[in-house]
Scaffold this active site. Sequence first.
Site, PDB file in Angstrom:
ATOM      1  N   VAL A   1       0.846  -0.992   0.388  1.00  0.00           N
ATOM      2  CA  VAL A   1      -0.435  -0.034  -0.217  1.00  0.00           C
ATOM      3  C   VAL A   1       0.847   1.295  -0.130  1.00  0.00           C
ATOM      4  CG1 VAL A   1      -2.336   1.193   1.473  1.00  0.00           C
ATOM      5  CG2 VAL A   1      -2.061  -1.128   1.097  1.00  0.00           C
TER       6      VAL A   1
ATOM      7  N   ILE B   1     -12.853   0.997  -1.670  1.00  0.00           N
ATOM      8  CA  ILE B   1     -14.669   1.792  -1.647  1.00  0.00           C
ATOM      9  C   ILE B   1     -14.412   2.901  -0.592  1.00  0.00           C
ATOM     10  CG2 ILE B   1     -16.567   1.163  -0.793  1.00  0.00           C
ATOM     11  CD1 ILE B   1     -16.289  -1.509  -1.764  1.00  0.00           C
TER      12      ILE B   1
ATOM     13  N   LYS C   1     -13.348  -4.308  10.661  1.00  0.00           N
ATOM     14  CA  LYS C   1     -13.770  -3.361  10.060  1.00  0.00           C
ATOM     15  C   LYS C   1     -15.094  -3.276  10.039  1.00  0.00           C
ATOM     16  CE  LYS C   1     -10.695  -4.292   5.709  1.00  0.00           C
ATOM     17  NZ  LYS C   1     -10.071  -6.138   4.895  1.00  0.00           N
TER      18      LYS C   1
HETATM   19  N1  HSE Z   1      -6.075  -8.569   3.720  1.00  0.00           N
HETATM   20  C1  HSE Z   1      -7.379  -7.691   3.845  1.00  0.00           C
HETATM   21  C2  HSE Z   1      -8.728  -8.610   2.449  1.00  0.00           C
HETATM   22  C3  HSE Z   1      -6.598  -6.241   2.844  1.00  0.00           C
HETATM   23  O1  HSE Z   1      -8.229 -10.045   1.702  1.00  0.00           O
HETATM   24  O2  HSE Z   1      -9.357  -7.746   2.641  1.00  0.00           O
HETATM   25  C4  HSE Z   1      -7.673  -5.566   2.557  1.00  0.00           C
HETATM   26  O3  HSE Z   1      -8.425  -4.704   3.187  1.00  0.00           O
END
Ligand code: HSE
Length: 436
Positions: free
Chosen positions: A14, A136, A205
């Site tokens: 990233v 997103i 998340k």
């Molecule tokens: N390991 C995470 C995924 C990366 O596969 O979505 C992004 O948060």
Amino acid sequence: MDAVKVGLLGLGTVGGGTATVLTRNAEEIQARLGRAIKITHAAGLGIDSQTILDPATTKLTEDAFEVVNDPEVEIVVELIGGYTLAKDLVLKAIENGKHVVTANKALIAIHGPEIMKAAAEQGVSVCYEAAVAGGIPIIKAMREGLAANKIQWIAGIINGTGNFILTEMRDKGRDFADVLKEAQELGYAEADPTFDVEGIDAAHKLTILASLAFGIELQFDKAYTEGISKITAEDVSYAGELGYRIKHLGITRKTDKGIELRVHPTLIPKKRLIANVDGVMNAVLVYGDAVGPTLYYGAGAGAEPTASAVVADIIDAARTIDAPLHHKVPLLGFQDDAMRDTPILSIDDVETAYYLRMEAADKPGVLAEVSDTFAKNNISIEAVLQKEPATGENSVHLIMLTQKCVESSVNHAIQAVENLSSVQGGVVRIRMEHLD
Ligand code: HSE
């Protein structure tokens, strides 16, 4: 105006993507922001051999604290991941009066309250768009675009690696370990891939989304998490025959009793748009009382999609760099003194429908006996599928779809069914949502 000076921590997938996007789209970004953005100081391992940043314009170091202590840096971008060092660096950056951009969902989900308190005291921003669903812009949608709504529920495919694995297994019959290896090579998977397949990454998340939706504190420790490693090809196929797909969903819902916060494999009707989100793509379905259902779709992982969110956050932080805190969008979308203490429900109290598969003796009266056991436990059956016995076998796969019921009552019913002499082994249970 002078360029905004950014300190970058981490030059992995990233970090590299962020540097690339800032360079390639410099003109476009300046046209939007009114200022250029320059990475003036960066830290990463093996910095001498990196080829992303020009040492003539960016100071390079292996010591990330040099970056957060650099008086010239205005915005620190944390892309190293993990909880310990990342937390120390972010808190030091805040103490030094710097704004922070991070893609670190674990850090926000677990240490968010402490970090946000420190940021409020210093009057600096903490931006974390890239932490949820990669590219997103779901944080912005939740905090700003949907601010008029009472959010009722969210269901999301928020781990690209898990979705990639389930899709490849379903479409190509590939095996789990082989697909996971490819996801790691493509830079999608977490450093510890069990975070992806066991739902921990999705729970980080979901914790953030629930907080933004319902104005509650970040409570990762109360999230229920179940992974995809036990999903079999048979269940994928039976679900398909019944008109469903199995997706690894993060679900949060406000009910009269409290808030559901759960990540688990879920059957959803094939005809829903979100059931057709495949590969590494993510999608978040948000139901607001005014707007109804809205769906956000895009790449949830990968260098440039995640960098897209990181750079948007840098632009946001730069726009309000000198603004007082009350002119900024609250970090969790609600004012601090308006946060609620709505309880998070235990999984036993969650209400949902179920796919149940069992191995039953192939003889008259068994179906009636199993159905009767469910009826005695107040579980209504919506559909039944009985497979032909394999040659030479005297047992059959019996699949039942239930109507909505409380998890604790389905647990009782499953136990009673497992005690029947006509049922062999355990009952496989996968939760099911209609998302209507
Ligand atoms: N390991 C995470 C995924 C990366 O596969 O979505 C992004 O948060």
